[in-house]
Structures are given as structure tokens and as C-alpha cells.
Design an enzyme around this catalytic site. Structure first.
Site, mmCIF file in Angstrom:
data_model
loop_
_atom_site.group_PDB
_atom_site.id
_atom_site.type_symbol
_atom_site.label_atom_id
_atom_site.label_comp_id
_atom_site.label_asym_id
_atom_site.label_seq_id
_atom_site.Cartn_x
_atom_site.Cartn_y
_atom_site.Cartn_z
ATOM 1 N N SER A 187 0.826 -1.211 0.000
ATOM 2 C CA SER A 187 0.000 0.000 0.000
ATOM 3 C C SER A 187 0.857 1.256 0.000
ATOM 4 O O SER A 187 0.462 2.271 -0.575
ATOM 5 C CB SER A 187 -0.963 -0.001 1.201
ATOM 6 O OG SER A 187 -0.258 -0.086 2.413
ATOM 7 N N GLU A 188 2.038 1.217 0.637
ATOM 8 C CA GLU A 188 2.942 2.357 0.570
ATOM 9 C C GLU A 188 4.396 1.910 0.638
ATOM 10 O O GLU A 188 4.734 0.950 1.352
ATOM 11 C CB GLU A 188 2.697 3.338 1.726
ATOM 12 C CG GLU A 188 2.187 4.686 1.298
ATOM 13 C CD GLU A 188 0.675 4.729 1.268
ATOM 14 O OE1 GLU A 188 0.125 5.648 0.629
ATOM 15 O OE2 GLU A 188 0.054 3.858 1.876
ATOM 16 N N THR A 189 5.223 2.600 -0.134
ATOM 17 C CA THR A 189 6.675 2.531 0.015
ATOM 18 C C THR A 189 7.150 3.915 0.418
ATOM 19 O O THR A 189 6.820 4.906 -0.235
ATOM 20 C CB THR A 189 7.362 2.101 -1.290
ATOM 21 O OG1 THR A 189 6.967 0.758 -1.626
ATOM 22 C CG2 THR A 189 8.879 2.140 -1.150
#
Length: 276
Positions: A50-52
Site C-alpha cells: 500500500s505504501e513505500t
């Protein structure tokens, strides 16, 4: 290999003390100038979380950026938590009792470092009335809605109870057709103050496991209703997660912990290849 660059990478489960729960985030450390936006986005897409988060070493305040698999976002709670956990536990750059300052697209953010948990000082997000018909969102959610609001980039739908939030199975293609890219469902909790779920398929995140930014809206919203400033929240995704929210005027103190899953390195081209 010639023309390639190696970056250290970590993957952590945020807003949980148990592996395979909470929200997975990748954290990549950059030594020097930012790579191109195209390369950062490609790395985030390859990670497919969902996020880096990307942060730059040896700078104060610490430059920090967040990417979903498809877009850069202006604010992310769980990947910020994961970044400071990497700085603390993996790299030893900060120590218990420190306050880390981060330079982000949402301005200066501060994170307090505990022994095993972290406190994010985030901007509260206003909630307002919305012009979208409740019936339209009921069609998308395939569930009855008590109230509809909006906040920044997402709709907030209040459902009857915790069981209704847990049972929601939205039409994700229909969610992608909404004017705003995100959709939150929430209700008062049975074993906590409130519960929620968050869907953002337009951003490449069909359902986010645990969402710090949603709580920047939800904690003040439920705090006013319950007459409380210190709230316990749970996100009812399949992985699940929990956090403690302390509402302070126009800020939110969001507490949580992280569990390290993976450490290693990635090898990427110094310049994005041209399609042929």
C-alpha cells in the site's frame, strides 16, 4: 551491473506488535539526491504494497516521501511509523526519547521514539458535509449508511455498528468511479471507541489494512461525539490493526508499534529504461 544502483530496503508491519498483522510498508534509504520520480514510482509499483516510503540519509530534518503502487501521496501514517522504526531499530540513527523531524509534502512532521512504540504528530483533517447522494454510496458499498461526510480526498460513511463495518463488501470498480479516490466506513466500536475500514482502489490500494491518515479525520470526529480526547481505534481489515489516538486542537498524536519482516537491498537502473 553497470548503470545500476543499489538501495537498502526494509519491510515492516506497522500498527501492530505481531508479524503478519497491521499494515505492511516498505522503507528505502537514499544516500544522496532523490532519484527521478519515475524511478521512485516504479520501485513502489514493484514492491506492490500500500505504501513505500523513501527517506534521505544524513539530512536534518529528514526528507521523506510516500508512494502507493500508482501515485505519490501527500501524507501517510503507517509508512512514517515504519521509517522511524528503521532509523531506530535497524540503523541506530535515533535513540529512545528522541524526536525525529521529517520534511514532507504535508510540512514538518515529528515522531517521538519510545522503546518499542512511536508517536506520530500529524495534522488533524477536517470533516465536512458532502453533496454526493447517500443512495449513491449505498449502491457502491452495498450496505445501509446512516451518515455521509467527506474529508480531503475521501468519503466517510457512518454505519450502524461494528458488525456492519466488518461485513461491508464494496463494489471496487464503482469506488473507482467516485469523484473522490477514497472511501472510509466507520462505526462506534464494541471493544474500543471506534472502528473503520478504508478503500482506495484508484490509488492502487483496494483495501488498506491500517490507515493513519483516515484516523486524522476519524479521531477528532469520534472524539467530539464521545466527548473524549484519548481514543482507542481498530481497523477491521483482514490483517487488522490498532492504535491509540490523542486529539489535540488541530493535531493528532497517533501511537503504534512495528514488527520487522524483511531486510535486504534492491538493484535498480540509475536511469529509467525507455520502452522499446
Amino acid at each position: 551491473m553497470t548503470g545500476d544502483t543499489t538501495f537498502p530496503i526494509w519491510q515492516l508491519d506497522a500498527f501492530t506488535g505481531v508479524l503478519f498483522r497491521g499494515n505492511p510498508a516498505a522503507v528505502v534509504a537514499i544516500d544522496g539526491a532523490w532519484p527521478s520520480d519515475d524511478l521512485l514510482q516504479a520501485i513502489a509499483a514493484e514492491n506492490n504494497l500500500s505504501e513505500t516510503a523513501f527517506f534521505r540519509l544524513a539530512e536534518t530534518p529528514v526528507p521523506l516521501r510516500w508512494f502507493t503502487p500508482s501515485v505519490e501521496v501527500p501524507l501517510c501514517g503507517h509508512a512514517t511509523l515504519a521509517t522511524v522504526a528503521v532509523m531506530h531499530k535497524a540503523l541506530g540513527l535515533v535513540h529512545e526519547g528522541a524526536v525525529v523531524e521529517l520534511a514532507t509534502a504535508s510540512g514538518s512532521l515529528h515522531v517521538s521514539v519510545g522503546a518499542d512504540d512511536y508517536v506520530l504528530d500529524l495534522p488533524a483533517r477536517p470533516i465536512t458535509s458532502t453533496s454526493i447522494p447517500k443512495a449513491e454510496l449505498e449502491r457502491v458499498l452495498r450496505a445501509n449508511i446512516q451518515e455521509v461526510w467527506e474529508s480531503v480526498d475521501r468519503y466517510v460513511c457512518v454505519l450502524e455498528d461494528e458488525a456492519a463495518v466488518s461485513a461491508v463488501q464494496p463494489d471496487l470498480m464503482a469506488v473507482m468511479g467516485l469523484p473522490l479516490p477514497g472511501l472510509v466506513v466507520t462505526a462506534a466500536g464494541s471493544g474500543c471507541d471506534f472502528v473503520s475500514r478504508y478503500f482506495a482502489p484508484t490509488k492502487g490500494v483496494p483495501e488498506d489494512p491500517v490507515t493513519g491518515t483516515s484516523h486524522c479525520t476519524l479521531a477528532p470526529f469520534w472524539g467530539r461525539r464521545l466527548g473524549k480526547t484519548n481514543l482507542h481505534a481498530r481497523q477491521l481489515s483482514q490483517r487488522g490493526g490498532q492504535m491509540v489516538c490523542l486529539v489535540r486542537a488541530d493535531r493528532l498524536l497517533l501511537s503504534g508499534s512495528c514488527k520487522l519482516y524483511l531486510t535486504g537491498s534492491i538493484v535498480v537502473p540509475s536511469v529509467m529504461p525507455v520502452d522499446t
